[in-house]
Design a protein around this motif. Structure first.
Motif, mmCIF file in Angstrom:
data_model
loop_
_atom_site.group_PDB
_atom_site.id
_atom_site.type_symbol
_atom_site.label_atom_id
_atom_site.label_comp_id
_atom_site.label_asym_id
_atom_site.label_seq_id
_atom_site.Cartn_x
_atom_site.Cartn_y
_atom_site.Cartn_z
ATOM 1 N N VAL A 72 0.882 -1.172 0.000
ATOM 2 C CA VAL A 72 0.000 0.000 0.000
ATOM 3 C C VAL A 72 0.920 1.222 0.000
ATOM 4 N N LYS A 73 0.328 2.415 -0.119
ATOM 5 C CA LYS A 73 1.142 3.621 -0.162
ATOM 6 C C LYS A 73 1.957 3.786 1.118
ATOM 7 N N GLY A 74 3.013 4.587 1.041
ATOM 8 C CA GLY A 74 3.943 4.734 2.165
ATOM 9 C C GLY A 74 3.360 5.459 3.375
ATOM 10 N N GLY A 87 -8.882 10.315 -1.728
ATOM 11 C CA GLY A 87 -8.577 10.774 -3.092
ATOM 12 C C GLY A 87 -7.620 9.799 -3.763
ATOM 13 N N LEU A 88 -7.403 10.008 -5.064
ATOM 14 C CA LEU A 88 -6.608 9.041 -5.846
ATOM 15 C C LEU A 88 -5.212 8.771 -5.298
ATOM 16 N N LEU A 89 -4.602 9.798 -4.732
ATOM 17 C CA LEU A 89 -3.221 9.634 -4.277
ATOM 18 C C LEU A 89 -3.121 8.694 -3.087
ATOM 19 N N PHE A 95 -11.608 0.410 -3.988
ATOM 20 C CA PHE A 95 -12.140 1.773 -3.991
ATOM 21 C C PHE A 95 -11.288 2.653 -4.891
ATOM 22 N N TRP A 96 -9.938 2.546 -4.742
ATOM 23 C CA TRP A 96 -9.034 3.332 -5.592
ATOM 24 C C TRP A 96 -9.276 3.011 -7.082
ATOM 25 N N LEU A 97 -9.402 1.699 -7.396
ATOM 26 C CA LEU A 97 -9.554 1.277 -8.788
ATOM 27 C C LEU A 97 -10.816 1.888 -9.407
ATOM 28 N N ALA A 256 -1.806 17.967 -6.150
ATOM 29 C CA ALA A 256 -0.903 17.202 -7.037
ATOM 30 C C ALA A 256 -0.748 17.923 -8.367
ATOM 31 N N GLY A 257 -1.745 18.707 -8.734
ATOM 32 C CA GLY A 257 -1.761 19.293 -10.066
ATOM 33 C C GLY A 257 -1.086 20.637 -10.202
ATOM 34 N N HIS A 258 -0.570 21.223 -9.131
ATOM 35 C CA HIS A 258 0.120 22.500 -9.382
ATOM 36 C C HIS A 258 1.483 22.629 -8.734
ATOM 37 N N THR A 260 3.777 20.339 -8.148
ATOM 38 C CA THR A 260 4.805 19.561 -8.853
ATOM 39 C C THR A 260 5.264 20.272 -10.135
ATOM 40 N N THR A 261 4.304 20.723 -10.933
ATOM 41 C CA THR A 261 4.678 21.374 -12.195
ATOM 42 C C THR A 261 5.395 22.700 -11.912
ATOM 43 N N ALA A 262 4.937 23.425 -10.879
ATOM 44 C CA ALA A 262 5.593 24.695 -10.543
ATOM 45 C C ALA A 262 7.045 24.434 -10.140
ATOM 46 N N GLY A 322 11.008 10.760 -4.394
ATOM 47 C CA GLY A 322 11.075 9.409 -3.848
ATOM 48 C C GLY A 322 9.681 8.829 -3.717
ATOM 49 N N LEU A 323 9.557 7.528 -3.867
ATOM 50 C CA LEU A 323 8.263 6.856 -3.701
ATOM 51 C C LEU A 323 8.361 5.920 -2.507
ATOM 52 N N ALA A 324 7.244 5.716 -1.851
ATOM 53 C CA ALA A 324 7.279 4.829 -0.679
ATOM 54 C C ALA A 324 6.063 3.909 -0.677
ATOM 55 N N ALA A 347 14.033 5.949 -4.632
ATOM 56 C CA ALA A 347 14.298 7.389 -4.781
ATOM 57 C C ALA A 347 14.716 7.745 -6.201
ATOM 58 N N GLN A 348 13.821 8.473 -6.886
ATOM 59 C CA GLN A 348 14.172 8.985 -8.218
ATOM 60 C C GLN A 348 15.443 9.818 -8.116
ATOM 61 N N TRP A 349 15.554 10.598 -7.061
ATOM 62 C CA TRP A 349 16.726 11.453 -6.866
ATOM 63 C C TRP A 349 18.023 10.660 -7.019
ATOM 64 N N PHE A 383 12.050 7.578 -13.891
ATOM 65 C CA PHE A 383 10.619 7.400 -13.589
ATOM 66 C C PHE A 383 10.038 8.580 -12.801
ATOM 67 N N PRO A 384 10.120 9.796 -13.389
ATOM 68 C CA PRO A 384 9.616 10.968 -12.654
ATOM 69 C C PRO A 384 8.135 10.884 -12.331
ATOM 70 N N PHE A 385 7.382 10.091 -13.106
ATOM 71 C CA PHE A 385 5.934 9.988 -12.864
ATOM 72 C C PHE A 385 5.556 8.647 -12.248
ATOM 73 N N GLY A 386 6.535 7.950 -11.674
ATOM 74 C CA GLY A 386 6.254 6.649 -11.059
ATOM 75 C C GLY A 386 6.025 5.609 -12.139
ATOM 76 N N GLY A 387 5.194 4.610 -11.835
ATOM 77 C CA GLY A 387 4.929 3.569 -12.831
ATOM 78 C C GLY A 387 3.954 2.550 -12.293
ATOM 79 N N CYS A 392 1.354 8.384 -12.218
ATOM 80 C CA CYS A 392 0.712 9.706 -12.196
ATOM 81 C C CYS A 392 -0.368 9.809 -13.274
ATOM 82 N N ILE A 393 -1.561 10.205 -12.856
ATOM 83 C CA ILE A 393 -2.661 10.347 -13.819
ATOM 84 C C ILE A 393 -2.492 11.645 -14.628
ATOM 85 N N GLY A 394 -1.733 12.588 -14.056
ATOM 86 C CA GLY A 394 -1.570 13.895 -14.708
ATOM 87 C C GLY A 394 -0.308 14.000 -15.549
HETATM 88 C C1 HEM Z 1 5.869 17.440 -13.115
HETATM 89 C C2 HEM Z 1 4.694 17.192 -12.570
HETATM 90 C C3 HEM Z 1 4.314 15.935 -11.862
HETATM 91 C C4 HEM Z 1 5.089 14.938 -11.333
HETATM 92 C C5 HEM Z 1 6.598 14.843 -11.323
HETATM 93 C C6 HEM Z 1 4.177 13.962 -10.764
HETATM 94 C C7 HEM Z 1 4.590 12.783 -10.165
HETATM 95 C C8 HEM Z 1 3.734 11.801 -9.686
HETATM 96 C C9 HEM Z 1 4.151 10.520 -9.190
HETATM 97 C C10 HEM Z 1 5.582 10.029 -9.101
HETATM 98 C C11 HEM Z 1 3.034 9.841 -8.824
HETATM 99 C C12 HEM Z 1 2.977 8.407 -8.278
HETATM 100 C C13 HEM Z 1 3.053 8.384 -6.789
HETATM 101 C C14 HEM Z 1 3.186 6.971 -6.245
HETATM 102 O O1 HEM Z 1 3.275 6.004 -6.986
HETATM 103 O O2 HEM Z 1 3.220 6.844 -5.012
HETATM 104 C C15 HEM Z 1 1.907 10.706 -9.064
HETATM 105 C C16 HEM Z 1 0.600 10.372 -8.800
HETATM 106 C C17 HEM Z 1 -0.464 11.208 -9.047
HETATM 107 N N1 HEM Z 1 -0.417 12.434 -9.682
HETATM 108 FE FE1 HEM Z 1 1.222 13.357 -10.415
HETATM 109 N N2 HEM Z 1 2.889 14.373 -10.960
HETATM 110 C C18 HEM Z 1 2.915 15.569 -11.637
HETATM 111 C C19 HEM Z 1 1.833 16.296 -12.054
HETATM 112 C C20 HEM Z 1 0.524 15.980 -11.828
HETATM 113 C C21 HEM Z 1 -0.627 16.711 -12.328
HETATM 114 C C22 HEM Z 1 -0.538 17.931 -13.234
HETATM 115 C C23 HEM Z 1 -1.739 16.096 -11.820
HETATM 116 C C24 HEM Z 1 -3.200 16.433 -12.012
HETATM 117 C C25 HEM Z 1 -3.686 17.453 -12.669
HETATM 118 C C26 HEM Z 1 -1.288 14.968 -11.027
HETATM 119 C C27 HEM Z 1 -2.113 14.103 -10.331
HETATM 120 C C28 HEM Z 1 -1.700 12.940 -9.738
HETATM 121 C C29 HEM Z 1 -2.607 11.990 -9.085
HETATM 122 C C30 HEM Z 1 -4.114 12.164 -8.912
HETATM 123 C C31 HEM Z 1 -1.836 10.910 -8.663
HETATM 124 C C32 HEM Z 1 -2.333 9.631 -7.985
HETATM 125 C C33 HEM Z 1 -2.664 8.622 -9.065
HETATM 126 C C34 HEM Z 1 -3.153 7.265 -8.538
HETATM 127 O O3 HEM Z 1 -2.588 6.745 -7.572
HETATM 128 O O4 HEM Z 1 -4.094 6.737 -9.140
HETATM 129 N N3 HEM Z 1 0.077 14.909 -11.064
HETATM 130 N N4 HEM Z 1 2.349 11.895 -9.607
#
Ligand code: HEM
Length: 466
Positions: A72-74, A87-89, A95-97, A256-258, A260-262, A322-324, A347-349, A383-387, A392-394
């Motif tokens: 499960v999440k860290g 929420g999704l995170l 429930f998450w699915l 999550a949506g602002h 990180t990108t900022a 980093g992910l946990a 740790a992505q870092w 893997f900046p967006f995990g996997g 990451c949905i965004g």
């Molecule tokens: C550079 C920008 C971003 C980075 C580096 C980033 C990174 C990540 C990572 C690594 C995860 C996975 C976390 C895990 O596995 O524990 C994640 C999950 C998520 N992110 Fe992003 N993210 C970014 C932008 C965004 C944006 C713009 C949105 C929404 C508008 C977003 C929404 C989410 C959500 C809802 C999750 C949870 C997804 C799930 O577990 O189903 N993220 N993000």
């Protein structure tokens, strides 16, 4: 063969040493970098919490894709469930699915593409307030801009007035969340001054979100934004999201949506300012392709170097550093025993700076991504967006937003770092510049066009059209 260890390794992080927690709290990046020297899989104990630090892309793949149901999440994210709710995170299991399936359509390519114009428009609006020669904290600027964009795309224009208030509250929650020791060991229900403050901020954000949700339900219109989609989407059994579910999803997407990108953009400005040769190549590409007009969605494919700048910045300064996870069953990773309840850290870092996958990893070299580097390195070396299912949905939203904002701003301005201003990473839930990034704004000239034919093309077309 992975280095096998039957018990936790000796050394500074091995035992019940108070200072190892201090290391986690005060310099987690250094701590994980040092831990990686022990091997690709390392046990650490912080106070009474046992953790495994996994540092090889194949092992990370095994955790995130091979057997995601083992975890499960860290702990830090789980300790923040009073903020993000279900929420999704932070939600888990079926429930998450279900929620992921409901929310996913809002992030489909066609839906996201429709936001490109808003992203560029808002970046241009920000530039209207900028003056050459001014000093600004570009991190503050990026936070405000990405917040405005997420608010517009999530909720539509009608709540722009609330955006800054919610943004300030979220920023405070993030700052307080940076203290891992407090987050992990002080239960959120204990009436400490910090917890009471957190409670007040959450209540404030909730009051705004519930008001917006209520107004939207009453109006019943589809306004084409994410909230509308979430309000109208139906599960297979015909049920819709409750107000509480909407609250949890919107607060999650808001944060999550602002942030990180900022942060990603702020690091990019800083890296560009320190690497004039890269900056010059970026400017040349923007000038050559855009010929002075604002970027649009269709330009993204024609701006490969700009895209590589974003990719490389996310490698060196991954906002999710980093992910946990926490194991929910006994098992083994590469022969290493993992007990139920143990934490798994990745740790992505650290992985993004591993010389096995990246030559001269400390250098900012967007060129390294030319020629399909991604295909030549293991899947989880970058893997900046995990996997896996929790990726990451965004992801596409974020890449499009960062590239378009970078192109819009870099086309007009060069950002010069202010001397002596310290730019240092703060690794809290995300990786952001601790004291911001102070820069001097310098309006720039368009670079000379490569060839005469390119320079005269727009004029010729205009004359033909007349
Ligand atoms: C550079 C920008 C971003 C980075 C580096 C980033 C990174 C990540 C990572 C690594 C995860 C996975 C976390 C895990 O596995 O524990 C994640 C999950 C998520 N992110 Fe992003 N993210 C970014 C932008 C965004 C944006 C713009 C949105 C929404 C508008 C977003 C929404 C989410 C959500 C809802 C999750 C949870 C997804 C799930 O577990 O189903 N993220 N993000």
């Amino acid at each position: 063969m992975w280095p096998r260890r039957d018990k936790f390794p000796p050394g500074p992080y091995g035992g019940l040493k108070g200072w190892s927690f201090r290391a986690l709290n005060e310099s987690p990046l250094e701590m994980f970098t040092e831990l990686a020297r022990y091997g690709d899989i390392v046990g650490i104990r912080v106070v009474n919490l046992r953790n495994i630090f996994v540092n090889h892309p194949d092992l990370i793949e095994e955790v995130l894709i091979g057997h995601p149901r083992r975890y499960v999440k860290g702990r830090v994210l789980r300790a923040n469930r009073h903020v993000f709710g279900e929420g999704l995170l932070t939600s888990e299991g079926n429930f998450w699915l279900r929620q992921r399936r409901l929310v996913q359509p809002a992030f489909h390519r066609a839906q996201i593409d429709a936001y490109a114009e808003i992203m560029v428009q808002y970046a241009q609006r920000m530039l209207e307030g900028w003056r050459s020669g001014e000093e600004r904290d570009v991190h503050q600027e990026m936070m405000r801009l990405t917040l405005e964009i997420v608010v517009k795309t999530l909720f539509g224009a009608d709540v722009a007035r609330d955006a800054q208030d919610v943004g300030n509250s979220l920023a405070l929650l993030l700052e307080l969340g940076a203290n891992f020791r407090r987050t992990l060991f002080v239960p959120h229900w204990m009436p400490t001054p910090t917890n009471l403050r957190i409670k007040r901020e959450i209540a404030f954000i909730e009051s705004i979100l519930y008001r917006i949700i209520g107004e939207r339900r009453a109006a019943g219109r589809d306004t084409g934004d994410l909230l509308s989609m979430l309000l109208h989407v139906q599960d297979e059994d015909g049920s819709r999201m409750t107000d509480k579910q909407l609250r949890d999803e919107t607060i999650t997407l808001f944060l999550a949506g602002h942030e990180t990108t900022a942060s990603s953009l702020s690091w990019t400005w800083w890296l560009l300012a320190r690497n004039p040769a890269v900056e010059a190549k970026l400017h040349a590409e923007l000038d050559e392709v855009l010929l002075g007009r604002p970027p649009a969605l269709e330009d993204l494919a024609r701006l490969p170097y700009t895209g590589n700048v974003v990719t490389e910045s996310l490698r060196l300064y991954p906002p999710a550093w980093g992910l946990a996870r926490v194991a929910v069953e006994n098992h083994e990773i590469a022969g290493y025993p993992v007990k139920k309840g143990m934490g798994i850290a990745m740790a992505q870092w650290v992985v993004h700076r591993d010389t096995r996958w990246f030559e001269a990893p400390e250098e900012f070299r967007p060129e390294r991504w030319e020629g399909d580097l991604l295909k030549r390195i293991p899947r989880f070396a970058y893997f900046p967006f995990g996997g896996g299912p929790r990726q990451c949905i965004g992801n596409s939203f974020a890449l499009m937003e960062t590239t378009l904002i970078l192109a819009t701003v870099a086309q007009k301005y060069r950002l010069r770092p202010v001397p002596d201003h310290p730019v240092v990473p703060l690794a809290s839930i995300t990786l952001r510049p601790r004291y911001g990034v102070r820069v001097m704004l310098e309006l720039r000239e368009r670079s000379a066009p490569k060839s005469l034919s390119q320079a005269i093309r727009p004029t010729t077309q205009a004359m033909t059209a007349d």
